[in-house]
Motif scaffolding. Sequence first.
Motif, PDB file in Angstrom:
ATOM      1  N   PHE A 137       0.840  -1.193   0.000  1.00 10.78           N
ATOM      2  CA  PHE A 137       0.000   0.000   0.000  1.00 10.78           C
ATOM      3  C   PHE A 137       0.872   1.240   0.000  1.00 10.78           C
ATOM      4  CE2 PHE A 137      -2.506  -3.335   1.940  1.00 10.78           C
ATOM      5  CZ  PHE A 137      -3.684  -3.255   1.204  1.00 10.78           C
ATOM      6  N   ALA A 138       0.362   2.277  -0.621  1.00  7.22           N
ATOM      7  CA  ALA A 138       1.007   3.588  -0.601  1.00  7.22           C
ATOM      8  C   ALA A 138      -0.115   4.600  -0.365  1.00  7.22           C
ATOM      9  CB  ALA A 138       1.733   3.857  -1.910  1.00  7.22           C
ATOM     10  N   GLY A 139       0.191   5.880  -0.518  1.00  7.30           N
ATOM     11  CA  GLY A 139      -0.869   6.865  -0.318  1.00  7.30           C
ATOM     12  C   GLY A 139      -0.313   8.257  -0.136  1.00  7.30           C
ATOM     13  N   CYS A 140      -1.095   9.079   0.543  1.00  5.51           N
ATOM     14  CA  CYS A 140      -0.707  10.469   0.742  1.00  5.51           C
ATOM     15  C   CYS A 140      -1.165  10.929   2.119  1.00  5.51           C
ATOM     16  CB  CYS A 140      -1.286  11.363  -0.351  1.00  5.51           C
ATOM     17  SG  CYS A 140      -3.060  11.142  -0.626  1.00  5.51           S
ATOM     18  N   THR A 141      -0.510  11.994   2.587  1.00  5.08           N
ATOM     19  CA  THR A 141      -0.767  12.525   3.927  1.00  5.08           C
ATOM     20  C   THR A 141      -0.841  14.038   3.865  1.00  5.08           C
ATOM     21  OG1 THR A 141       0.582  10.732   4.868  1.00  5.08           O
ATOM     22  CG2 THR A 141       0.097  12.618   6.308  1.00  5.08           C
ATOM     23  N   VAL A 142      -1.889  14.625   4.438  1.00  6.05           N
ATOM     24  CA  VAL A 142      -1.933  16.073   4.664  1.00  6.05           C
ATOM     25  C   VAL A 142      -1.505  16.291   6.107  1.00  6.05           C
ATOM     26  CG1 VAL A 142      -3.345  18.157   4.679  1.00  6.05           C
ATOM     27  CG2 VAL A 142      -3.828  16.342   3.027  1.00  6.05           C
ATOM     28  N   HIS A 143      -0.570  17.228   6.302  1.00  3.67           N
ATOM     29  CA  HIS A 143      -0.043  17.434   7.649  1.00  3.67           C
ATOM     30  C   HIS A 143       0.243  18.910   7.913  1.00  3.67           C
ATOM     31  CE1 HIS A 143       4.227  18.010   6.352  1.00  3.67           C
ATOM     32  NE2 HIS A 143       3.822  17.270   5.341  1.00  3.67           N
ATOM     33  N   GLN A 144       0.225  19.261   9.187  1.00  6.55           N
ATOM     34  CA  GLN A 144       0.695  20.575   9.610  1.00  6.55           C
ATOM     35  C   GLN A 144       2.191  20.628   9.327  1.00  6.55           C
ATOM     36  OE1 GLN A 144      -0.873  23.233  10.901  1.00  6.55           O
ATOM     37  NE2 GLN A 144      -2.804  22.501  11.731  1.00  6.55           N
ATOM     38  N   VAL A 145       2.693  21.799   8.944  1.00  6.34           N
ATOM     39  CA  VAL A 145       4.113  21.940   8.662  1.00  6.34           C
ATOM     40  C   VAL A 145       4.830  22.397   9.923  1.00  6.34           C
ATOM     41  CG1 VAL A 145       5.850  23.150   7.278  1.00  6.34           C
ATOM     42  CG2 VAL A 145       3.684  22.450   6.239  1.00  6.34           C
ATOM     43  N   THR A 146       5.927  21.687  10.223  1.00  6.05           N
ATOM     44  CA  THR A 146       6.814  22.084  11.313  1.00  6.05           C
ATOM     45  C   THR A 146       8.208  22.276  10.719  1.00  6.05           C
ATOM     46  OG1 THR A 146       7.403  19.796  11.847  1.00  6.05           O
ATOM     47  CG2 THR A 146       5.474  20.721  12.984  1.00  6.05           C
ATOM     48  N   ALA A 147       9.147  22.689  11.562  1.00 10.57           N
ATOM     49  CA  ALA A 147      10.509  22.927  11.074  1.00 10.57           C
ATOM     50  C   ALA A 147      11.169  21.634  10.605  1.00 10.57           C
ATOM     51  CB  ALA A 147      11.344  23.592  12.164  1.00 10.57           C
ATOM     52  N   GLU A 148      10.675  20.484  11.063  1.00 15.96           N
ATOM     53  CA  GLU A 148      11.233  19.203  10.635  1.00 15.96           C
ATOM     54  C   GLU A 148      10.498  18.733   9.384  1.00 15.96           C
ATOM     55  OE1 GLU A 148      12.393  14.840  12.526  1.00 15.96           O
ATOM     56  OE2 GLU A 148      11.371  16.324  13.772  1.00 15.96           O
ATOM     57  N   LEU A 149      11.250  18.359   8.355  1.00 15.97           N
ATOM     58  CA  LEU A 149      10.683  18.032   7.042  1.00 15.97           C
ATOM     59  C   LEU A 149       9.685  16.881   7.127  1.00 15.97           C
ATOM     60  CD1 LEU A 149      10.806  18.575   3.957  1.00 15.97           C
ATOM     61  CD2 LEU A 149      12.549  16.795   3.838  1.00 15.97           C
ATOM     62  N   ASP A 150       8.492  17.107   6.590  1.00 15.58           N
ATOM     63  CA  ASP A 150       7.444  16.101   6.487  1.00 15.58           C
ATOM     64  C   ASP A 150       7.064  15.495   7.839  1.00 15.58           C
ATOM     65  OD1 ASP A 150       7.221  16.500   3.755  1.00 15.58           O
ATOM     66  OD2 ASP A 150       8.760  15.030   3.292  1.00 15.58           O
ATOM     67  N   HIS A 151       7.086  16.343   8.854  1.00 16.63           N
ATOM     68  CA  HIS A 151       6.569  15.972  10.162  1.00 16.63           C
ATOM     69  C   HIS A 151       5.401  16.902  10.471  1.00 16.63           C
ATOM     70  CE1 HIS A 151      10.063  13.447  10.417  1.00 16.63           C
ATOM     71  NE2 HIS A 151       9.701  13.005  11.599  1.00 16.63           N
ATOM     72  N   GLY A 152       4.989  16.936  11.704  1.00 16.39           N
ATOM     73  CA  GLY A 152       3.825  17.742  12.049  1.00 16.39           C
ATOM     74  C   GLY A 152       2.587  16.874  12.093  1.00 16.39           C
ATOM     75  N   GLU A 153       1.578  17.371  12.786  1.00 15.73           N
ATOM     76  CA  GLU A 153       0.352  16.602  13.000  1.00 15.73           C
ATOM     77  C   GLU A 153      -0.267  16.168  11.678  1.00 15.73           C
ATOM     78  OE1 GLU A 153      -4.185  17.333  14.696  1.00 15.73           O
ATOM     79  OE2 GLU A 153      -2.662  18.876  14.991  1.00 15.73           O
ATOM     80  N   TYR A 154      -0.644  14.888  11.603  1.00 16.14           N
ATOM     81  CA  TYR A 154      -1.311  14.365  10.414  1.00 16.14           C
ATOM     82  C   TYR A 154      -2.784  14.769  10.475  1.00 16.14           C
ATOM     83  CZ  TYR A 154       2.863  11.396  10.394  1.00 16.14           C
ATOM     84  OH  TYR A 154       4.156  10.928  10.409  1.00 16.14           O
ATOM     85  N   LEU A 155      -3.274  15.362   9.391  1.00 13.49           N
ATOM     86  CA  LEU A 155      -4.654  15.843   9.342  1.00 13.49           C
ATOM     87  C   LEU A 155      -5.569  14.900   8.565  1.00 13.49           C
ATOM     88  CD1 LEU A 155      -3.774  19.590   8.717  1.00 13.49           C
ATOM     89  CD2 LEU A 155      -4.340  18.496  10.898  1.00 13.49           C
TER      90      LEU A 155
END
Length: 195
Positions: A137-155
């Motif tokens: 499986f693969a997919g996509c994630t919408v997330h809040q942006v933080t200073a760390e790349l591709d981290h932050g709360e998943y929405l």
Amino acid sequence: MNKNIVILISGSGSNMAAIVNASLKRRWRERWGAQVAAVISNKADAGGLVFAREHHIATATLDHKAFASREDFDAALMAEIDRHAPALVVLAGFMRILTPGFVGHYEGRLVNIHPSLLPAFPGLHTHQRAIDAGCRFAGCTVHQVTAELDHGEYLDQAVVPVLPGDTAQTLAARVLTQEHLIYPRVVERLIAPAR
């Protein structure tokens, strides 16, 4: 009070177009005073700028190569964004790593979509990496942006199967159809008043 959305793009802007189309179809302006107020790109030839202009949305281009440093570019970008008093800043295929100062300035109102099921495969070449790893499986994630790349709360996230014989291109196309569904949905959730 107007809730302005500013979208940053670097290319075709298909996610931006999906958000604009959803905003019109679902009457965000009439219902919540929300609208896509501007589309800004770091590339003058970004195809998405044409779509934005056709929809009477303000556009601007800032060439990152014209700035001496990442910080200088981000400062100019912030000034351009802030002209539109954004309630939300949406990264839609904006291919720049943003400085901590930029991220901090928009904390809580800066979102991104990433073409993997985070925390798996942050960064680039996500589809090929998923295939190479044998993911089913693969997919996509919408997330809040933080200073760390591709981290932050998943929405929100969407899952697609990895099919036998998939290439990075065929998998990317399948994931993109889901991006166009979940990104407008998240943006609407963020700009709509809590019910």
